[in-house]
Write a protein that holds these residues in place. Structure first.
Motif, mmCIF file in Angstrom:
data_model
loop_
_atom_site.group_PDB
_atom_site.id
_atom_site.type_symbol
_atom_site.label_atom_id
_atom_site.label_comp_id
_atom_site.label_asym_id
_atom_site.label_seq_id
_atom_site.Cartn_x
_atom_site.Cartn_y
_atom_site.Cartn_z
ATOM 1 N N ALA A 41 -9.082 13.287 15.646
ATOM 2 C CA ALA A 41 -9.105 14.521 14.846
ATOM 3 C C ALA A 41 -8.178 15.566 15.470
ATOM 4 N N PRO A 42 -7.567 16.392 14.644
ATOM 5 C CA PRO A 42 -6.674 17.417 15.185
ATOM 6 C C PRO A 42 -7.421 18.367 16.125
ATOM 7 N N ILE A 43 -6.763 18.751 17.193
ATOM 8 C CA ILE A 43 -7.354 19.685 18.159
ATOM 9 C C ILE A 43 -7.722 20.991 17.467
ATOM 10 N N ARG A 44 -6.953 21.380 16.459
ATOM 11 C CA ARG A 44 -7.261 22.637 15.752
ATOM 12 C C ARG A 44 -8.628 22.559 15.054
ATOM 13 N N GLU A 45 -9.054 21.345 14.633
ATOM 14 C CA GLU A 45 -10.369 21.190 14.011
ATOM 15 C C GLU A 45 -11.473 21.438 15.042
ATOM 16 N N ILE A 46 -11.276 20.923 16.244
ATOM 17 C CA ILE A 46 -12.247 21.144 17.321
ATOM 18 C C ILE A 46 -12.268 22.625 17.688
ATOM 19 N N ALA A 47 -11.079 23.225 17.794
ATOM 20 C CA ALA A 47 -10.984 24.645 18.142
ATOM 21 C C ALA A 47 -11.698 25.510 17.109
#
Length: 196
Positions: A41-47
């Motif tokens: 998953a994109p890091i931006r989703e986790i962020a």
């Protein structure tokens, strides 16, 4: 001379309470995203889930592998700490055992989201299975011994075998909406009970 700076001497400074809380929130968010969207998953989703910027994640975890290892270790440590806490809280050792296995199911389902990565050729993941067993098998053994000691379950249960059994029951958790791993694990744990 290092001028008395402990960091310059190579001594790690303990993290501030707010930094620890932020890191725990970030690891919790990453675990949830790994379950729902996979480890790629994109890091931006986790962020976004953690309520931080992507730079914050990269500051704590420079690579995706660093983040995956940290999530895994964090969840293992939470489970290890939960065993004694649940025993102390009661109301019975069997109730603590049931609750711990419910938490264990949550961990195993998250771990399945990590499975492809954990089985990759990257050597940074190699020690994680041994770490999992070293930390959690004794906790499971203590819960089983306490429940057997109180007369609630049959004695002589093998914690490793039981944890493997729960892992097997959880294997189908992501395959279909009619498969309820938690219910099946509750049935397995109920099967340990001594008849009244």
């Amino acid at each position: 001379m290092n001028g008395g700076d402990p960091d310059a001497a190579g001594v790690a400074q303990p993290k501030r309470a707010d930094a620890r809380r932020n890191e725990e929130a970030l690891l919790g968010a990453a675990a949830a995203v790994f379950v729902s969207s996979g480890v790629e998953a994109p890091i931006r989703e986790i962020a976004a889930k953690a309520g931080v910027g992507t730079a914050t994640i990269y500051r704590h975890f420079p690579t995706r592998a660093d983040l995956i290892v940290a999530v895994y270790r964090h969840q293992v440590e939470e489970l290890a700490a939960a065993g004694p806490e649940l025993l102390a809280a009661g109301p019975t050792p069997y109730a603590a055992l049931e609750r711990w296995f419910d938490l264990f199911v949550g961990f195993v389902v998250t771990k399945q989201g990590l499975a492809a990565v954990l089985q990759s050729d990257d050597p940074c993941y190699d020690p994680l299975h041994a770490y999992f067993l070293d930390r959690l098998e004794p906790v499971c053994a203590r819960l089983l011994e306490a429940a057997a000691g109180s007369g609630e379950i049959h004695s002589g249960q093998d914690p490793y075998e039981l944890m493997r059994g729960v892992g097997g029951l959880c294997a189908g958790a992501r395959t279909g909406r009619r498969y309820d791993a938690r219910r099946l694990v509750r049935l397995l744990v109920a099967g340990l009970r001594r008849p009244r």
